[in-house]
Design an enzyme around this catalytic site. Structure first.
Site, PDB file in Angstrom:
ATOM      1  N   ASP A  60       2.117   4.945  -0.098  1.00  0.00           N
ATOM      2  CA  ASP A  60       1.474   6.174   0.397  1.00  0.00           C
ATOM      3  C   ASP A  60       1.208   7.178  -0.719  1.00  0.00           C
ATOM      4  OD1 ASP A  60       1.559   5.337   3.007  1.00  0.00           O
ATOM      5  OD2 ASP A  60       3.453   6.348   3.450  1.00  0.00           O
TER       6      ASP A  60
ATOM      7  N   ARG B  85       0.850  -1.198   0.000  1.00  0.00           N
ATOM      8  CA  ARG B  85       0.000   0.000   0.000  1.00  0.00           C
ATOM      9  C   ARG B  85       0.873   1.230   0.000  1.00  0.00           C
ATOM     10  NH1 ARG B  85      -3.145  -2.442   5.095  1.00  0.00           N
ATOM     11  NH2 ARG B  85      -4.507  -3.935   4.012  1.00  0.00           N
TER      12      ARG B  85
ATOM     13  N   ARG C 163      10.523   6.139   4.298  1.00  0.00           N
ATOM     14  CA  ARG C 163      10.706   7.593   4.338  1.00  0.00           C
ATOM     15  C   ARG C 163      11.181   8.060   5.708  1.00  0.00           C
ATOM     16  NH1 ARG C 163       4.998   9.345   2.553  1.00  0.00           N
ATOM     17  NH2 ARG C 163       5.805  11.397   3.080  1.00  0.00           N
TER      18      ARG C 163
ATOM     19  N   TYR D 222      12.682  -1.184  -2.261  1.00  0.00           N
ATOM     20  CA  TYR D 222      12.405   0.228  -2.509  1.00  0.00           C
ATOM     21  C   TYR D 222      13.701   0.954  -2.833  1.00  0.00           C
ATOM     22  CZ  TYR D 222       7.635   0.164  -0.547  1.00  0.00           C
ATOM     23  OH  TYR D 222       6.306  -0.057  -0.315  1.00  0.00           O
TER      24      TYR D 222
END
Lengths: 248, 248
Positions: free
Chosen positions: B53, B51, B198, B112
């Site tokens: 952001d 999911r 992040r 990522y």
């Protein structure tokens, strides 16, 4: 009064090209002049090396402007401008120039890169800065055709000179290379007619997919007739990479 | 009924994340389901592996959905979807999956990449997909700190588990590299908490500029308290690169 020379990078997506318009449309020149007005509290005219079209980007546009009494050095002038400019325009470098420096007339070479995303499927993360061509392309034929651009030619087939002026330009380099799923076209010349690079790229695509032979491309170039060009490639794939001057 | 599995690329700039919202906000899942509805003339639910952001991008999100009676093969299903989806979402690959395939529960690794533009001046042509950090960064210290992420840890400092669930995750790889003016942070793990990458990047920046020592970073990680993290890095620099499954 000091003349400054700056290297400018911009994402042209949201602009109607470099040059200020009569109509109230956003342009790169207009935004630069607005930012300078904010600093100087007076109108300052910006001159650019190349009038990039609507939607075309730049990593190395060169501009010049006169600023009457900035007392804090070029580095702080650069950061002050970057603090005022919108996020899609930035000053990469700034120097004091001679009073005679003219970014357009003094330029001896300009380099553009056109980027093609060459896969059957679109790429959302690359579409902003490339042209999606689905078909496989004969890069070898495109490069043989591109070689015919090198030298001094009347390029009227691929672009329009300002006010019926001379349409002869000199090209030093014109070559495609493959980089994974990207095709990159680098072209360097003295100067370019309006739309010239995109019109060349659109015509070379016709060679790449086999619609045109290499001879068709050469015949179109030699005809020096605007109607003979293939459809222009979209603006989003084009970047003005650098402008060079004789003293460099 | 056939279950399909697809790899999705998207530019997340204009979306409120992957997951469909109760409010009428544009999401990746919502757009995919709209496109499938257009083809099937029936509601089809899309399940995603991660999911992402609001504002986060993906080059390798994996989804699954059931389609009742598509008779033209996966390749044409893929092009039909790409013809219907908005330009900032695309299907990169499509296959028929087993009926039990679940993109989230079956995933064993997710990767990522976070991109930093590390120059004093902003870069308009890179700002859409990177975080601009002006200061010079101690990459070596950031990499020593990042090494402490590897292994199984309670990552509650850097993210929130869904509904107070388990916040233990396993990280296999976490490393910065410099590529010209870019700093690239690659991180691979079993799964990630909400905001985790992040939040880690924002905290590692504090190590890079010297506000935090490497020990400060390790202490924050070990505290397992959300309030101990540095400010999260902006979404635009983050891309979900891939999701892997045990049979791969």
């Amino acid at each position: 009064m000091t003349r400054y020379r700056a290297v400018i990078e911009y994402d042209g997506t949201n602009y109607f090209g470099f040059q200020r318009q009569i109509k109230a449309q956003q342009t790169i020149q207009g935004e630069l002049e607005k930012a300078l007005f904010n600093l100087a509290q007076a109108s300052i005219q910006v001159i650019g090396a190349g009038r990039t079209d609507a939607g075309v980007h730049a990593r190395g546009q060169v501009i010049a402007f006169d600023f009457a009494n900035w007392k804090h050095g070029t580095e702080r002038l650069q950061s002050a401008l970057n603090g005022t400019l919108p996020r899609d325009i930035a000053v990469r470098d700034m120097q004091v120039a001679t009073d005679e420096f003219h970014p357009r007339f003094d330029a001896t070479r300009r380099g553009y890169r056109y980027t093609v995303w060459n896969r059957p499927n679109p790429s959302p993360l690359n579409q902003r800065y490339s042209w999606h061509i689905r078909q496989s392309l004969d890069l070898n034929a495109m490069n043989i055709a591109a070689k015919h651009l090198i030298g001094e030619h009347d390029f009227r087939t691929f672009g329009t000179p300002p006010n019926g002026n001379n349409s002869v330009r000199r090209i030093f380099h014109a070559e495609w290379q493959r980089n994974d799923d990207f095709l990159l076209f680098d072209i360097i010349g003295t100067a370019f007619l309006k739309r010239m690079v995109r019109s060349i790229v659109g015509s070379l695509r016709l060679v790449g997919i086999g619609t045109w032979s290499i001879d068709d491309f050469v015949t179109a170039l030699q005809a020096a007739e605007r109607s003979r060009a293939g459809q222009s490639a979209p603006a989003c794939g084009l970047v003005l990479e650098f402008v060079k001057y004789s003293e460099q």
